[in-house]
Write a protein that holds these residues in place. Sequence first.
Motif, PDB file in Angstrom:
ATOM      1  N   ASP A 152       0.864  -1.185   0.000  1.00 56.82           N
ATOM      2  CA  ASP A 152       0.000   0.000   0.000  1.00 56.82           C
ATOM      3  C   ASP A 152       0.894   1.227   0.000  1.00 56.82           C
ATOM      4  O   ASP A 152       1.545   1.529   1.007  1.00 56.82           O
ATOM      5  N   ARG A 206     -11.086   5.639  -1.558  1.00 56.95           N
ATOM      6  CA  ARG A 206     -10.382   4.903  -0.495  1.00 56.95           C
ATOM      7  C   ARG A 206     -11.158   4.980   0.810  1.00 56.95           C
ATOM      8  O   ARG A 206     -11.271   3.988   1.536  1.00 56.95           O
ATOM      9  N   GLU A 211     -10.396  -1.263   0.439  1.00 51.79           N
ATOM     10  CA  GLU A 211     -10.211  -2.265   1.491  1.00 51.79           C
ATOM     11  C   GLU A 211      -9.699  -1.658   2.793  1.00 51.79           C
ATOM     12  O   GLU A 211      -9.898  -2.228   3.865  1.00 51.79           O
ATOM     13  N   ARG A 212      -9.063  -0.503   2.713  1.00 47.79           N
ATOM     14  CA  ARG A 212      -8.468   0.108   3.905  1.00 47.79           C
ATOM     15  C   ARG A 212      -9.320   1.234   4.479  1.00 47.79           C
ATOM     16  O   ARG A 212      -8.898   1.916   5.396  1.00 47.79           O
ATOM     17  N   ARG A 215     -15.230   0.469   3.905  1.00 49.77           N
ATOM     18  CA  ARG A 215     -15.729  -0.721   3.212  1.00 49.77           C
ATOM     19  C   ARG A 215     -17.260  -0.741   3.196  1.00 49.77           C
ATOM     20  O   ARG A 215     -17.900  -1.678   3.654  1.00 49.77           O
ATOM     21  N   GLU A 357      -5.972   2.086  -6.234  1.00 55.14           N
ATOM     22  CA  GLU A 357      -7.243   2.760  -5.946  1.00 55.14           C
ATOM     23  C   GLU A 357      -7.509   3.887  -6.943  1.00 55.14           C
ATOM     24  O   GLU A 357      -8.649   4.081  -7.393  1.00 55.14           O
TER      25      GLU A 357
END
Length: 432
Positions: A152, A206, A211-212, A215, A357
């Motif tokens: 990431d 994001r 995913e971070r 969600r 992303e």
Amino acid sequence: MTLAQAVVAGAEPDELARLDVPATYRAAHLRKDEVGTFDQDEPDKDVRRTLHVGEVPMPELAEDEVLIAVLASAINFNTVWSAMFEPIPTFAFLERFGRTDPRHDLPTHVLGSDAAGVVVRTGRAVRRWRIGDRVVTSPAYVDGEDPVVQHDGMLAADLRAWGFETNFGGLADFAVVKATQLLPKPRHLTWEEAACNMLCASTAYRMLVGERGARMKQGDVVLLWGATGGLGGYGVQLVLGGGGIPVGVVSSPEKAELLRRMGCPYVIDRAQFDDLGEEKAWRRLGAEVRRLVGEDPAIVFEHTGRETFGASVYVARRGGAVVTCGSSSGYAHEYDNRHLWMKLKRIIGSHGANYQECHEVNRLISLGLIHPTLSTVYPLTRAAEAARAVQLNQHVGKVGVLALAPAEGLGVEDPGLRERVGEERLRLFRPR
């Protein structure tokens, strides 16, 4: 013919490659000798006093970098912070960066974290991009040799926001970016429409979808502060597109009407809450959300900071999340921690977006599923006025800036897709 003129004329890549890169170029920039212009307690730090447009030196390219001719750019709030020299002067970033890359430590700082343009030079290590490619930029400037970038890029120790913590940003006729910041320009958009999306759209992606982030899933109620702003306008679209239920908070009837035209079914007028620093206002806000949708928000989309953060923590449902990417009203937040720990809520810090992303959200834009939030366009010569409009919150959506593009409306390569999407959707934020 100059390189800039050739780009505007649509010259072929071979001709662009033959023309000389200029020794200087026009850019919106700060001057190091003007740090200290504003007193610490000055009530109005007018960015028009410090943001200048003029010639700056052209840098050499590193082997993993690309020089783009900028057709259009956009104003982000980091440009406002930069021109106010807050929270610290950005020349401190450049001095630190200059220890490893002296090119950036200059007496001028070229700002801007968004751009759309044409590749005119590539470093010798660049493989995926060629002279003549039409591109948009993503804002994360990272070292590709850092192992964590493979996981990431936003976790990289030396992550920098391009045009804020680096030099040679997008509010200029030319800009220097890493190859890993480039994405294909959406073919149905004009230059100014394409230039306004990536920083805010990828940040919102994001925060909400990645995913971070929070969600978000189908049916989630999402409360969005500043729902017609640069971030909020993309946030609302992502919630609607993902099957969520957006509740947009705005500050005027005009912005409320814009939200409804976007398809947002639930709108809250922030003016009805006198003091969001007090719990009684938080309770009334929570009651209003429940009146509208029947339940508390699963996610609160935060970027305003000090003025709203206590309310955000309070109104999130049990087990819900507050996802935050900024603090435009101030960094020092206060909230009642009982409402966080006793109801098992989460605060998620989110900063920018990694390359994947950015690719994902650019794909959505390129498919016509997410639309620009461009409301106003200024020429580069008036970049300071454009930044002032954002500083005073006189805008909705994004404020664009034309650089080399001689007029609005240029750069569309796929008129068929544009027609299918519809001018009404693409120009929703423009004056009616």
